[in-house]
Design a protein around this motif. Structure first.
Motif, PDB file in Angstrom:
ATOM      1  N   ALA A 173      -3.645   2.695   0.884  1.00  0.00           N
ATOM      2  CA  ALA A 173      -3.221   1.428   1.467  1.00  0.00           C
ATOM      3  C   ALA A 173      -2.533   1.708   2.804  1.00  0.00           C
ATOM      4  N   TYR A 195      -2.915  -0.965  -4.897  1.00  0.00           N
ATOM      5  CA  TYR A 195      -2.172  -2.027  -4.243  1.00  0.00           C
ATOM      6  C   TYR A 195      -2.762  -3.401  -4.569  1.00  0.00           C
ATOM      7  N   TRP A 241       6.123  -2.962  -4.059  1.00  0.00           N
ATOM      8  CA  TRP A 241       5.097  -2.420  -4.959  1.00  0.00           C
ATOM      9  C   TRP A 241       5.746  -1.487  -5.975  1.00  0.00           C
TER      10      TRP A 241
END
Length: 407
Positions: free
Chosen positions: A296, A238, A307
Motif C-alpha cells: 500500500a 489494506y 490500520w
C-alpha cells in the motif's frame, strides 16, 4: 557535461567513499537532475503549475536552482569546508557566480510561501548554473584530503541532491506525468511475520564516514522481544480495512487522524479511485490496476496508525525497525519498496549536536514523524537502514507505506 550513469553503490560504502567514487557519484546525480529538468520542462511548459496544485510544492525551476546553490554554498563558497561538521555555518562566504543566488535560492531568504512569486532565471541559465557549480565542485574535490572532515560537505551535497531527485519523482506523481525515469514497482512473495528475541541494539550511526546529524550519537538500547511483518502491508491487506468501514469508524483513529479524515473527506489513500476487491489508482497520470500483493502506498501516518489499530497491531518503533532491517535479511525481512512510517515523533538522540546545516533537523523535532527504509524511487546509495526521513503525519504525496508489529 558528460552524460553517464554510475553503477549502483551500496549506501554504507557511499557514506565512506573517497574522492574518486564521490566524483563519479556527483556527476551521476547532477546528470539525473538534468534529465528530470528536461522531463519536467516537457510536461510543464514554462515550469508552470496551476495554483490549486501549488500548496506544498516548490516551483520545479526553483528546486533545480537551489541544487546548484546548495552545492556552491557549502563547498566552493565555504572557506571552512575542510573542517566538516566543525565548520561555522555563520562564517562569511565567498561570492556566488550567480549574483542573485542567495536572494533567490537560499531557503531562509525565500521561504516556501514566497517561492512561486519569484522572478527566476531562464531554464538555460539554471542549466548553466548547475554545470558551472559542478565543475568547480569536482576541481575542489580533486585536491581535497581523503579524510571524513574534508569530504563531509561533498557527501552532504551528494545526498541532498539524491533526495531532491526523489522529490522530483513525487512531483511527477502528484502532477500526473510520466517522466520515464523510474524503475517499476516490484512485488514480494508473502512471508509470515518474524519474531525477534530480546536483544540490545546500538541505535544510530557509529563514528566514521558520513551521517546526518539526527542519526548521531549512536547509543545502546535494550529491545524486548517483538514480532514484525516481514514486508510492508499490501494493498490486499489494506483493502480489508477499507471494506470493513475503516474510514467511517472513529474508534480506529487518533483524534488528530479522525479530524484529518473528516477535513479531507478521505475514504481511500491518495490517488486511489476504486478500492473494492481491487485497486484502481492514478500512477504518473495513468489509471492503473495495481496488484494486490504490492505494498500500500501514499498512506499518511494517520492512515497507517488507523490500520494498525483496526488490525489490533501497532507501528514499529524506530528501534524495532532498525533491528529488523539489520538482522532480518536472512529471514526474509525486506525494505526499500516504500518509505515506512514508524511510531512516535521525530526526536533528537541523547547528546544530539546540530550539523552545519543547523535547521535541517531541529525545526522538525516534535512535530514530524519518522519514515525508514526508502522506496522504489530512492537511489541505492541513499537507501540506508540508519537514515531517518521525517515528514508531517498528514503527508501522503510521497511513496509511503508501513509494516506492523504484534501488540
Amino acid at each position: 557535461m558528460l552524460d553517464f550513469e554510475a553503477p549502483p553503490i551500496e549506501s554504507s560504502q557511499m557514506r565512506r567513499a573517497g574522492r574518486e567514487l564521490l566524483s563519479l557519484a556527483l556527476m551521476d546525480t547532477r546528470n539525473h537532475s538534468l534529465r528530470w529538468m528536461s522531463a519536467i520542462e516537457a510536461a510543464l511548459p514554462g515550469f508552470t503549475v496551476s495554483e490549486n496544485l501549488r500548496e506544498g510544492l516548490n516551483p520545479p525551476l526553483w528546486s533545480l536552482g537551489h541544487l546548484a546553490w546548495y552545492q556552491e554554498h557549502w563547498i566552493s563558497r565555504n572557506v571552512q569546508r575542510q573542517r566538516g561538521t566543525q565548520a561555522d555555518p555563520t562564517a562569511l562566504r565567498l561570492a556566488s557566480i550567480e549574483p542573485l543566488a542567495d536572494q533567490l535560492f537560499h531557503p531562509s531568504v525565500t521561504p516556501a510561501e514566497l517561492r512561486w512569486d519569484l522572478e527566476l532565471p531562464e531554464p538555460q541559465a539554471i542549466r548553466q548554473y548547475l554545470a558551472d557549480t559542478l565543475e568547480t565542485t569536482l576541481e575542489l574535490l580533486d585536491h581535497a584530503p581523503d579524510e571524513d572532515d574534508a569530504l563531509y560537505f561533498f557527501r552532504l551535497a551528494l545526498f541532498h541532491e539524491d533526495a531532491q531527485l526523489e522529490a522530483f519523482a513525487e512531483l511527477s506523481q502528484t502532477l500526473g506525468f510520466d517522466a520515464s525515469l523510474l524503475p517499476p514497482i516490484g512485488t514480494l512473495a508473502s512471508r509470515a511475520p518474524v519474531l525477534f528475541p530480546a536483544t540490545r541494539w546500538m541505535l544510530g550511526s557509529p563514528p566514521g564516514g558520513f551521517a546526518f546529524d539526527n542519526e548521531r550519537p549512536a547509543h545502546e538500547h535494550g529491545v524486548p522481544e517483538f514480532e514484525i511483518d516481514a514486508q510492508p502491508v499490501t494493498w490486499g491487506q489494506y483493502c480489508e480495512f477499507v471494506e470493513d468501514g475503516g474510514y467511517d469508524d472513529e474508534r480506529h483513529w487518533s483524534p488528530e487522524g479522525w479530524a484529518w479524515v473528516q477535513r479531507e473527506g478521505r475514504r481511500t489513500p491518495r490517488h486511489v479511485d476504486q478500492m473494492r476487491q481491487s485497486v484502481l489508482m492514478q500512477r504518473f497520470g495513468k489509471m492503473t490496476r495495481v496488484p494486490m500483493t504490492q505494498p500500500a502506498m501514499h498512506v499518511s501516518w494517520y492512515e497507517a496508525d488507523a490500520w494498525c489499530r483496526w488490525a489490533q497491531r501497532r507501528l514499529p518503533t524506530e528501534l524495532e525497525w532498525e533491528v529488523a532491517a539489520h538482522q532480518g535479511a536472512s529471514r526474509g525481512v525486506r525494505f526499500g519498496q516504500v518509505w515506512e512510517w514508524t511510531a512516535g515523533s521525530f526526536r533528537p538522540y541523547p547528546g544530539f549536536a546540530p550539523g552545519p546545516d543547523a535547521q535541517y533537523s531541529q525545526a522538525a523535532f516534535g512535530s514530524h514523524k519518522v519514515l525508514r527504509g526508502g522506496s522504489f524511487a530512492t537511489n541505492e546509495r541513499m537507501r540506508n537502514a540508519k537514515y531517518r526521513r521525517f515528514l508531517l503525519p498528514q503527508r501522503d504525496d510521497v511513496f509511503s507505506g508501513f509494516r506492523s508489529v504484534a501488540m
